[in-house]
Every structure is written in structure tokens, then in C-alpha cells.
Design a protein around this motif. Structure first.
Motif, PDB file in Angstrom:
ATOM      1  N   VAL A   1       0.837  -1.193   0.000  1.00 22.14           N
ATOM      2  CA  VAL A   1       0.000   0.000   0.000  1.00 22.14           C
ATOM      3  C   VAL A   1       0.876   1.248   0.000  1.00 22.14           C
ATOM      4  CG1 VAL A   1      -1.752   1.325   1.263  1.00 22.14           C
ATOM      5  CG2 VAL A   1      -1.850  -1.175   1.280  1.00 22.14           C
ATOM      6  N   GLY A   2       0.542   2.193  -0.846  1.00 24.93           N
ATOM      7  CA  GLY A   2       1.175   3.503  -0.835  1.00 24.93           C
ATOM      8  C   GLY A   2       0.097   4.574  -0.810  1.00 24.93           C
ATOM      9  N   VAL A   3       0.490   5.783  -0.457  1.00 16.89           N
ATOM     10  CA  VAL A   3      -0.473   6.874  -0.368  1.00 16.89           C
ATOM     11  C   VAL A   3       0.019   8.029  -1.228  1.00 16.89           C
ATOM     12  CG1 VAL A   3      -1.646   8.473   1.195  1.00 16.89           C
ATOM     13  CG2 VAL A   3      -1.035   6.179   2.001  1.00 16.89           C
ATOM     14  N   ALA A   4      -0.896   8.599  -2.036  1.00 16.63           N
ATOM     15  CA  ALA A   4      -0.514   9.725  -2.879  1.00 16.63           C
ATOM     16  C   ALA A   4      -1.316  10.958  -2.500  1.00 16.63           C
ATOM     17  CB  ALA A   4      -0.755   9.391  -4.348  1.00 16.63           C
ATOM     18  N   VAL A   5      -0.617  12.075  -2.339  1.00 13.17           N
ATOM     19  CA  VAL A   5      -1.267  13.348  -2.077  1.00 13.17           C
ATOM     20  C   VAL A   5      -0.842  14.309  -3.179  1.00 13.17           C
ATOM     21  CG1 VAL A   5      -1.467  15.280  -0.480  1.00 13.17           C
ATOM     22  CG2 VAL A   5      -1.244  12.940   0.411  1.00 13.17           C
TER      23      VAL A   5
ATOM     24  N   LYS B   1       3.626   2.326   4.916  1.00 16.24           N
ATOM     25  CA  LYS B   1       3.089   2.778   3.637  1.00 16.24           C
ATOM     26  C   LYS B   1       3.899   3.958   3.143  1.00 16.24           C
ATOM     27  CE  LYS B   1      -1.035   0.949   5.399  1.00 16.24           C
ATOM     28  NZ  LYS B   1      -0.305   0.258   6.484  1.00 16.24           N
ATOM     29  N   GLU B   2       4.334   3.839   1.910  1.00 15.35           N
ATOM     30  CA  GLU B   2       5.104   4.932   1.341  1.00 15.35           C
ATOM     31  C   GLU B   2       4.168   6.095   1.034  1.00 15.35           C
ATOM     32  OE1 GLU B   2       8.322   5.756  -2.222  1.00 15.35           O
ATOM     33  OE2 GLU B   2       7.461   3.765  -2.005  1.00 15.35           O
ATOM     34  N   LEU B   3       4.600   7.309   1.358  1.00 12.99           N
ATOM     35  CA  LEU B   3       3.779   8.487   1.106  1.00 12.99           C
ATOM     36  C   LEU B   3       4.408   9.327   0.001  1.00 12.99           C
ATOM     37  CD1 LEU B   3       1.499  10.500   1.889  1.00 12.99           C
ATOM     38  CD2 LEU B   3       3.014  11.380   3.663  1.00 12.99           C
ATOM     39  N   HIS B   4       3.608   9.603  -1.034  1.00 13.10           N
ATOM     40  CA  HIS B   4       4.097  10.429  -2.139  1.00 13.10           C
ATOM     41  C   HIS B   4       3.346  11.746  -2.126  1.00 13.10           C
ATOM     42  CE1 HIS B   4       5.569   6.572  -3.908  1.00 13.10           C
ATOM     43  NE2 HIS B   4       4.441   6.112  -3.414  1.00 13.10           N
TER      44      HIS B   4
ATOM     45  N   VAL C   1      -0.487   8.983   8.049  1.00 17.35           N
ATOM     46  CA  VAL C   1       0.050   7.807   7.368  1.00 17.35           C
ATOM     47  C   VAL C   1       1.026   7.039   8.272  1.00 17.35           C
ATOM     48  CG1 VAL C   1       1.377   7.018   5.364  1.00 17.35           C
ATOM     49  CG2 VAL C   1      -0.301   8.844   5.112  1.00 17.35           C
ATOM     50  N   SER C   2       1.869   7.780   8.988  1.00 18.24           N
ATOM     51  CA  SER C   2       2.866   7.076   9.809  1.00 18.24           C
ATOM     52  C   SER C   2       2.235   6.418  11.029  1.00 18.24           C
ATOM     53  CB  SER C   2       3.987   8.033  10.216  1.00 18.24           C
ATOM     54  OG  SER C   2       3.456   9.063  11.025  1.00 18.24           O
ATOM     55  N   ASN C   3       1.047   6.930  11.446  1.00 20.11           N
ATOM     56  CA  ASN C   3       0.379   6.330  12.604  1.00 20.11           C
ATOM     57  C   ASN C   3      -0.308   5.012  12.298  1.00 20.11           C
ATOM     58  OD1 ASN C   3       1.173   8.143  14.477  1.00 20.11           O
ATOM     59  ND2 ASN C   3      -0.716   9.372  14.429  1.00 20.11           N
ATOM     60  N   LEU C   4      -0.456   4.704  11.002  1.00 21.87           N
ATOM     61  CA  LEU C   4      -1.057   3.421  10.654  1.00 21.87           C
ATOM     62  C   LEU C   4      -0.047   2.319  10.980  1.00 21.87           C
ATOM     63  CD1 LEU C   4      -2.557   4.442   7.202  1.00 21.87           C
ATOM     64  CD2 LEU C   4      -3.834   4.076   9.312  1.00 21.87           C
ATOM     65  N   ALA C   5      -0.555   1.234  11.538  1.00 20.05           N
ATOM     66  CA  ALA C   5       0.337   0.151  11.949  1.00 20.05           C
ATOM     67  C   ALA C   5       1.075  -0.425  10.737  1.00 20.05           C
ATOM     68  CB  ALA C   5      -0.489  -0.940  12.627  1.00 20.05           C
TER      69      ALA C   5
ATOM     70  N   ALA D   1      -0.636  21.247   7.256  1.00 22.32           N
ATOM     71  CA  ALA D   1      -1.435  20.208   6.600  1.00 22.32           C
ATOM     72  C   ALA D   1      -0.552  19.020   6.231  1.00 22.32           C
ATOM     73  CB  ALA D   1      -2.115  20.770   5.360  1.00 22.32           C
ATOM     74  N   ILE D   2       0.631  19.317   5.691  1.00 26.54           N
ATOM     75  CA  ILE D   2       1.537  18.238   5.297  1.00 26.54           C
ATOM     76  C   ILE D   2       1.973  17.424   6.518  1.00 26.54           C
ATOM     77  CG2 ILE D   2       3.818  17.757   4.301  1.00 26.54           C
ATOM     78  CD1 ILE D   2       1.696  18.579   2.221  1.00 26.54           C
ATOM     79  N   THR D   3       2.244  18.128   7.624  1.00 23.04           N
ATOM     80  CA  THR D   3       2.633  17.433   8.858  1.00 23.04           C
ATOM     81  C   THR D   3       1.513  16.494   9.312  1.00 23.04           C
ATOM     82  OG1 THR D   3       3.766  19.476   9.420  1.00 23.04           O
ATOM     83  CG2 THR D   3       3.603  17.802  11.149  1.00 23.04           C
ATOM     84  N   GLU D   4       0.281  17.028   9.272  1.00 17.48           N
ATOM     85  CA  GLU D   4      -0.888  16.217   9.651  1.00 17.48           C
ATOM     86  C   GLU D   4      -0.967  14.953   8.797  1.00 17.48           C
ATOM     87  OE1 GLU D   4      -3.060  16.667  11.949  1.00 17.48           O
ATOM     88  OE2 GLU D   4      -3.373  18.813  12.386  1.00 17.48           O
ATOM     89  N   ILE D   5      -0.833  15.143   7.493  1.00 19.67           N
ATOM     90  CA  ILE D   5      -0.964  14.014   6.568  1.00 19.67           C
ATOM     91  C   ILE D   5       0.123  12.974   6.849  1.00 19.67           C
ATOM     92  CG2 ILE D   5      -0.664  13.342   4.141  1.00 19.67           C
ATOM     93  CD1 ILE D   5      -2.168  15.958   3.441  1.00 19.67           C
ATOM     94  N   LYS D   6       1.343  13.457   7.075  1.00 23.29           N
ATOM     95  CA  LYS D   6       2.439  12.539   7.368  1.00 23.29           C
ATOM     96  C   LYS D   6       2.144  11.743   8.627  1.00 23.29           C
ATOM     97  CE  LYS D   6       6.247  14.860   5.034  1.00 23.29           C
ATOM     98  NZ  LYS D   6       7.209  15.949   5.150  1.00 23.29           N
TER      99      LYS D   6
END
Ligand SMILES: [Zn+2]
Ligand SMILES: [Zn+2]
Ligand SMILES: [Zn+2]
Ligand SMILES: [Zn+2]
Ligand SMILES: [Zn+2]
Lengths: 356, 464
Positions: free
Chosen positions: B135-139, B172-175, B164-168, B156-161
Motif C-alpha cells: 500500500v502507498g499513499v498519494a497526495v 506505507k510509502e507516502l508520495h 500515514v505514519s500512525n497506521l500500523a 497540513a503536510i505534517t498532519e498528513i504525514k
């Protein structure tokens, strides 16, 4: 060239976009072009003529009834069709056909308008009344059932009355005043209520070819605003009060939405119609098999036609028959009920404005 | 006549007349605000499903499920959509498009949960034969178009990071990719070029729609550059209902059915919509109940036709809580296109069970009509009657052939009216827009080829 010419003039004195000779008198609702009155008449009539020719709506020698309510759509239709028939030698015999539902203060006044049209345009008029056909006027029906479900009666009775009148006049088809706004609205309503079968047919310019008498809509691409404008400039005599028995809020939403759309993008009305024409609907979605009513012989997919079911209810003192939750005569009463409810809930045109 | 969309769980769908009333599916029972039929039932204060816990209490909506039943019902709809349309297989690597809104937040959460379960199964199994999908995430960062203050953007970017990082794990790579990266990496001054492109579109709705197409293109680019095999969007019933109406209003009746299906394989990376059967009210509620953090900042405003349509649909939905479902179901009855399914899997590595599942559900092409040309802007399949005469699809740089190759809707609301500005407009378009369209024609050739495969001699293989 026209542009170059107008550019030489002072910016204040703009000229008609079409003829570049006269001062513009109006902004054309369909295109927002500023044009003169004469050019407006010309394009308005010519577009309708093209629709008639391209879709072969009329053949020489045919007898055509114009569904006439006295309202703006059918008044303009009667006027324009008799003009075009003369000008382009369609060779059709035109008649006016009106339904008298028996609504005091509404239909009696609008029928006076139609009677004047009969003389003004020289078209023979036939009036079919609910009282004669069914033994009930709308006023009497409303007294019994109240205001809630009366549009079910309106719709069902009027459609059948029109066919009866057309049969009496021995016409080959009926032309109705449904305009582009009405058709766009019907497309939307059919999406909203999930009616794929009607969605596939509602943009056809000719309908009911399998029924007793086909109907056609020469105003399919004509904007309501332009019809009003035409009637206004030509000082046509029409009746403009809404039916006093039309209580539906739902229909109002779609109408309002289309008006809002038209404000920001006039061509949206035509786009909706084009969408309706191009939907990919597989041909297997059919309407129920048509038979004839055992009681009156009118086409019906049930044992009895809707009008007969409704009438039976009225005459037996059970007016909710066919609309309410009471048990009915047909085996598929439930279905019938749903259908008539569907019609009453989201009828596309105000019942008094000639929805045949 | 069978239901043309796999979504329909009520088997009444073919009885058109009964539709208005027959929509007593799960949605109506969850969000049944007005028809309190069981008002005198002593059990009214309990969840209608488990009859053990008390329903979610929240203002505004009358929810009759407890939190657990509500969640599992919603997840169930997601899982059914995923499994019945082969959206995710163990060998896949999926990219979730995350806007920060509730719908894509739930999509991310559910994909995560599904991955988590797969991981547990993997850890528990002895032979470890079934891999866990990635799974990866794209913003997409649209600040080039909708400027926001730098500190708000950073927040907003900090929130998004954090989301994603809080998911066990698995991680997941974040783009996070700026929208102007839709242009090739070697192009100069991408940001201004994009601005100029959008500024050249005068119609507000056209501008908004063009941006949406560019966003989709950006997502596709991220997916293909990073080896993803699926692109997951959070489009829910409400969103799709709006799309149905706006497409109708824009004259896109023919191509409408292409964009509202569970699967859209027009692209290199097929797009899938696992939340197609969930209402936005439900997704909002889940975010509230489960405290799923949403970040709304990065989304642009809606205006013009699209705005008008969403307020219209919202009004209708208020009047009747099943209206959005009816709209989507109407559109679901339109004939889909051949690309509205995951291409047949011939890969032997795919477990038999998955292949069987695919067979069982309606992945076979129905009456899908093969369509050869697509609008180069919005990638809509073109109706033959709407196509203007085309001469040679290859010459995209010529302004004479570009305009006729577009759909009437793009021609009206996106392309410049003045033929002199056309050349310039085309030069501002990102290259893939043209390339994508060409590719699709190629893809279509392959599809045609598939149908006549048995009659081709092996020598001709080199041609494709
Ligand atoms: Zn003029
Ligand atoms: Zn009425
Ligand atoms: Zn009868
Ligand atoms: Zn529960
Ligand atoms: Zn397009």
C-alpha cells in the motif's frame, strides 16, 4: 465581415448580430446573441421548421391535432405551425384539441382563450370534457379525494381524453407544446427516480407510435424563455395562470435547478437533451406488454386501464382505489399503485399546463 | 433482465415501478431519519443489528446501529466491492489517492485494515505462499493553483504525514507530489506553465474539470513511476451521484457510464472505487466515531456547474435519504464499457480462488461496445455521432485535428474558442494527455486482438 462593420460604429450603438442592420431588441436566451426582433422571429421559426423537416414530423395530407390548453406553449405552437404550414406547404390539416377538466376559474378561462385562438388562426376546435367522458369534473373529484392525489387523476384522465378527442377528429397525430426545458426536466426526473425505461424514451421527438395515436414535440429544442418572448413580441393571446390543483414540491426542485443552470450556461438545456439521446441503454429494457382494457378498450398493460380503475373507485365511493393502499381490482394492484404514485410524485409539468 | 450493476443487493432492481419504495437497503435503515417505524418498540434504544449495544448517539442523524455494527457494515460494503471486482489481489501494490477528506480517509483506513489482516494471515501461515499486497499513499499538492499560506500548508503536510505514519505496519510509502509535476521532469517552469494553461480556460466549470483531469493524470504518473498496480479512489455514492448529474448536464450522456463503475481500466494503472456503495454521511460519521483525522485544507473550492449540481443533489438527499442511491443505480443500468473491468488474469501466480471469484462475479464483458477513440482531454470514449471528422489520430501538434478529436463537452468548456489560441493551448498541455490517448488506442487494438486471437498466426506476434 459583420463584425468588422459593427466595430467601426460607436460602442454604444451596437447592431443585431445576425443582420447587422437593425438595433438589437433582445438577448436571445439560447445563445445570448443580441438580435433584432425580426431576426428573432426568423431564427425561432426556422429552427422549428428544420426540426420538423429533419425528423419528418408531418407528411402531406396528414391530419394533425394541436393539443391546446390556452397556455403559452400550445398557443405559440398553434400560431407557428399554421404559419409554417402555409409558408412551407406542409400540406397538413391542423386542428385544435382541448380538454375541459372542469376546473372553475382555471380551465373555463383558458378555454375562452382557445376559442379565441380558433377564430384568430382559423383552426377548427374540438373540446373533450371529463364530464362527458367520465361523468366527473376535476372540481367534483377534488371534492371527494382532496388535493393530495388529484394529479394522478389529472394525468391519467387527460392522456386518455386526448386520445379520445384525437380519434373523434380522425387525426393521424397529435402535436404537443412540450419544450426543451420540459424535456430536459424529464430526463433529470427519470434519472432521479431510477426509471431507465422512460429515460430511454423521453427524448424521442415522436412517441406512442405503438399506441392509438402518435404524439410529436416540434418544440423539442425550443427554449421556454424564447417561447414566452415570441408570444410577448407577437402579442399572442394566451392564458397564464398555473393550475390551481398542482401541489408538488419535488418537481419544483428540478425546475428550479434547470433555471439556475440556464442562468450560468444557457446551452445546458440542450446538453441535457443530448445526454438523454446518447445514453447507452441496452434495448432489452422494455416497457410492459400493451394490451387493451377489458372495460373501455383503451390500451393498457393491465386488465383494466388506469382511468377505469380510478373511475371505479370514484363511483364506488372508494376514491383511493388505484392510488391509495386499499385493495384493488387488478392482480397487480400494487404495481399499478406504485406507477400512479410515481406519476403524481414527479410529474414533469404542472398538471394544468398541458402534460399529455 | 438482470441488474446491470453488481452493486444492487436488493433483488427488486428490475422492477422499475417499485424503485422509489424498494430502497430499504442498509442505508435507509442506518440513516432513517423520518420513518421511525419502531417508535413504540421497547428495544428502540438498542442497536437494530446486534440488539445488545446502544446505538451511536449523535446530533442530526438518527443512527440505529451501534458503533461496532455500523463500522462492520460499512467495512462489509467495502470488502464486497473489493472482492467481487478483483480490485486487490495479493500480488498487487495499491496506491490510495488521499485528499485529506473523509472519503479518502476511510478508503485509506479500510485498505490499511485489509492489509493488516492479510499480514496477520501471512504471519500465521506456515508456507507463506500468499504474499501481502503493498500500500502507498498519494497526495496531490494543488498549491500552485489554490495558493495557501506557507505555514498552513506545512501544517497540513505534517498532519498528513502523521496520519500515514500512525497506521500500523507494514509501512506505507507516502508520495506528496505538486500538481505541476504532471509535466515531464525535464520541462522548464512547470508551475507557470500550468497556471497559464488553467488561466487560458475561461469557463469556471471547464477550469475545474481540467484540473481534475490533470489530477488524475498526476496520480497515474505517480502510480506508474512507482510500480503500483491499482489506483484506489475514495469516490462514494454521493460523489458519484453528483458526477452522474453533472455529466448529464454537460452533455456527456454517452460516456457517463464509463466513469461511475467499480473499475476503470482505461489507464495504465486501473482505477478502482471500493467505496462506491457508501454514502458520504456514513463516511463522515465513521470519521467522527473512530476519530479519524481529516485534513481539508488542500482542496480547492467548487464553483459553477459542479457547485450547482452538488447543492441540488444535497437538497434532494435531504428530501429523501435514498435519492443518491437511486441516482447511482439509474446510471448503473446504463451499459458500461469494455474497460470497466479488470483485464482477464492469465497469470498462473494468481491463486485459483481469486480467479474463481472473478469468474463467479460479473467480470465478463456484458454488452460492452468496443469503442475506438477517446477525448484527449478527459479520456471519455467518443460517440460516433459526436465525433467530428478525424484525419489521422497521430498528428496531435496540429490545432486543426486536435479540436475535432475532443468530446463536445471539452470543446465547449475547456478549449479556446479562438482558433489562433489553439496552438498555444496545445503547447501548454502536458505531453501525457496526448500520449495517454494514443496509448489507449493501442490498448484498444490489443483488446480487439484478444477477440480474434485464435485466428492469428504466431508470426504476427511481433506486431504488437
Ligand atoms: Zn437582425
Ligand atoms: Zn393536476
Ligand atoms: Zn379502461
Ligand atoms: Zn450493534
Ligand atoms: Zn473531453
Amino acid at each position: 465581415m459583420a463584425e468588422a462593420e459593427s466595430k467601426q460604429r460607436k460602442p454604444g450603438a451596437r447592431l443585431c448580430c445576425i443582420c447587422s442592420q437593425r438595433r438589437p431588441a433582445l438577448k436571445r436566451p439560447k445563445t445570448l446573441e443580441q438580435i433584432c426582433r425580426e431576426c428573432f422571429y426568423e431564427v425561432f421559426e426556422e429552427e422549428i421548421h428544420q426540426v420538423i423537416v429533419q425528423n419528418q414530423l408531418f407528411k402531406p395530407g396528414e391530419r394533425v391535432a394541436i393539443g391546446a390548453s390556452g397556455g403559452k406553449d400550445s398557443t405559440v405552437l398553434a400560431y407557428v405551425l399554421s404559419e409554417l404550414n402555409r409558408r412551407h406547404n406542409y400540406g397538413v390539416d391542423l386542428f385544435l384539441l382541448s380538454i375541459d377538466e372542469g376546473i372553475t376559474g382555471y380551465r373555463d378561462d383558458s378555454l375562452e382563450t382557445v376559442k379565441r385562438n380558433e377564430i384568430q388562426y382559423g383552426l377548427p376546435l374540438k373540446i373533450v370534457s371529463y364530464k362527458d367522458l367520465y361523468g366527473w369534473t376535476m372540481d367534483e373529484i377534488v371534492k371527494v379525494i382532496g388535493l393530495k392525489n388529484n394529479c394522478t387523476f389529472c394525468g391519467v384522465f387527460r392522456r386518455q381524453a386526448l386520445d379520445r378527442g384525437a380519434a373523434f377528429l380522425k387525426v393521424d397525430k397529435v402535436a404537443t407544446g412540450h419544450n426543451a426545458d420540459d424535456i430536459a426536466e424529464t430526463v433529470l426526473l427519470n434519472i432521479l427516480r431510477g426509471d431507465i425505461a422512460r429515460l430511454s424514451r423521453c427524448t424521442s421527438i415522436t412517441t406512442g407510435e405503438d399506441g392509438p395515436i402518435p404524439r410529436c414535440k416540434p418544440f423539442k429544442y425550443t427554449y421556454e424563455k424564447e417561447i414566452v418572448m415570441y408570444a410577448y413580441f407577437k402579442r399572442l393571446d394566451y392564458f397564464s395562470t398555473e393550475c390551481i390543483y398542482s401541489p408538488n414540491a419535488y418537481r419544483g426542485f428540478a425546475r428550479e435547478f434547470i433555471k439556475d443552470l440556464e442562468r450560468i450556461r444557457p446551452r445546458a438545456i440542450l446538453d441535457i437533451i443530448r445526454s438523454g439521446e446518447n445514453f447507452r441503454i441496452s434495448t432489452s429494457t422494455k416497457m410492459p406488454e400493451q394490451g387493451t382494457c377489458e372495460r373501455c378498450g383503451y390500451i393498457s398493460s393491465q386488465k383494466w386501464c388506469k382511468a377505469c380503475v380510478l373511475l371505479e373507485g370514484l363511483n364506488r365511493g372508494l376514491p383511493k382505489l388505484g392510488i391509495g393502499r386499499s385493495r384493488g381490482l387488478n392482480n397487480e394492484e400494487k404495481r399499478e399503485k406504485k406507477q400512479s404514485n410515481g406519476i403524481s410524485a414527479i410529474e414533469s409539468k404542472a398538471c394544468g399546463t398541458l402534460d399529455f | 433482465m438482470a441488474c446491470s450493476s453488481g452493486a444492487c443487493q436488493s433483488n427488486n432492481c428490475y422492477k422499475q415501478e417499485e424503485e422509489e419504495e424498494s430502497e430499504q437497503n442498509s442505508i435507509a435503515s442506518i440513516l432513517d431519519a423520518k420513518r421511525g417505524t419502531e417508535s413504540n418498540d421497547p428495544q428502540q434504544s438498542l442497536c437494530i443489528k446486534c440488539k445488545a449495544n446502544s446505538p451511536i448517539s449523535c446530533t442530526g442523524e438518527d443512527v440505529r446501529f451501534c458503533a461496532d455494527c455500523f463500522r462492520s457494515n460499512l467495512y462489509g460494503k467495502f470488502r464486497l466491492a473489493v472482492s467481487s471486482h478483483a480490485m486487490i489481489t495479493p500480488s498487487d501494490k495499491v496506491l490510495v489517492a488521499f485528499s485529506g477528506g473523509p472519503a479518502s480517509r476511510v478508503a485509506l483506513q479500510f485498505v490499511h485494515e485489509m492489509q493488516n489482516r492479510a499480514q496477520k494471515n501471512f504471519d500465521a501461515s506456515r508456507d507463506r505462499s500468499l504474499p501481502v499486497f503493498g500500500v502507498g499513499v498519494a497526495v496531490i499538492d494543488e498549491s500552485a493553483i489554490y495558493p495557501i499560506p506557507a505555514h498552513e500548508f506545512d501544517e497540513a503536510i505534517t498532519e498528513i504525514k502523521l496520519v500515514v505514519s500512525n497506521l500500523a505496519p507494514p509501512t506505507k510509502e507516502l508520495h506528496i507530489v505538486p500538481i505541476e509535476n504532471v509535466y515531464a521532469s525535464d520541462s522548464v517552469d512547470k508551475r507557470n506553465r500550468l497556471k497559464e494553461l488553467l488561466d487560458s480556460v475561461t469557463d469556471v466549470t471547464g477550469k475545474e474539470d481540467l484540473l481534475l483531469h490533470l489530477k488524475m493524470l498526476s496520480l497515474q504518473k505517480i502510480a506508474s513511476e512507482n510500480g503500483y498496480s491499482r489506483l484506489i479512489l475514495g469516490s462514494c455514492t454521493s460523489r458519484i451521484a453528483c458526477h452522474v448529474i453533472s455529466a448529464a448536464v454537460k452533455g456527456q450522456g454517452y460516456s457517463l457510464s464509463a466513469n461511475i463503475q467499480y473499475v476503470d481500466a482505461r489507464w495504465d494503472t486501473p482505477i478502482v472505487l471500493p467505496l462506491r456503495d457508501c454514502l458520504s454521511q456514513e463516511l463522515n460519521l465513521l470519521c467522527r466515531v473512530d476519530g479519524l483525522k481529516t485534513v481539508e485544507l488542500l482542496n480547492g473550492p467548487s464553483s459553477g456547474i459542479n457547485h450547482l449540481v452538488s447543492s441540488f443533489v444535497a437538497l434532494l438527499q435531504e428530501e429523501n435519504p435514498s435519492r443518491e442511491c437511486t441516482i447511482v443505480r439509474t446510471a448503473g443500468k446504463l451499459t458500461p464499457f469494455h474497460f470497466n473491468r479488470i483485464p482477464e488474469i492469465s497469470d498462473c501466480n494468481v491463486p485459483l480462488a481469486t480467479r474463481r471469484r472473478q469468474k463467479r462475479f460479473s467480470l465478463q464483458p456484458k454488452e460492452s461496445i468496443s469503442s475506438e477513440s477517446f477525448c484527449p482531454i478527459c479520456i471519455s470514449p467518443l460517440n460516433k455521432s459526436e465525433m467530428q471528422t478525424l484525419s489521422g489520430f497521430g498528428s496531435f501538434q496540429s490545432s486543426d485535428t486536435f479540436s475535432p478529436s475532443c468530446c463536445p463537452s471539452c470543446r465547449f468548456q475547456i478549449l479556446p474558442k479562438d482558433p489562433h489560441s489553439m496552438e498555444h493551448f496545445i503547447s501548454l498541455l502536458p505531453q501525457p494527455l496526448a500520449a495517454q490517448s494514443k496509448h489507449d488506442i493501442g490498448g484498444n487494438l490489443n483488446l480487439l486482438r484478444e477477440q480474434i486471437q485464435d485466428f492469428l498466426l504466431s508470426d504476427s506476434d511481433s506486431e504488437t
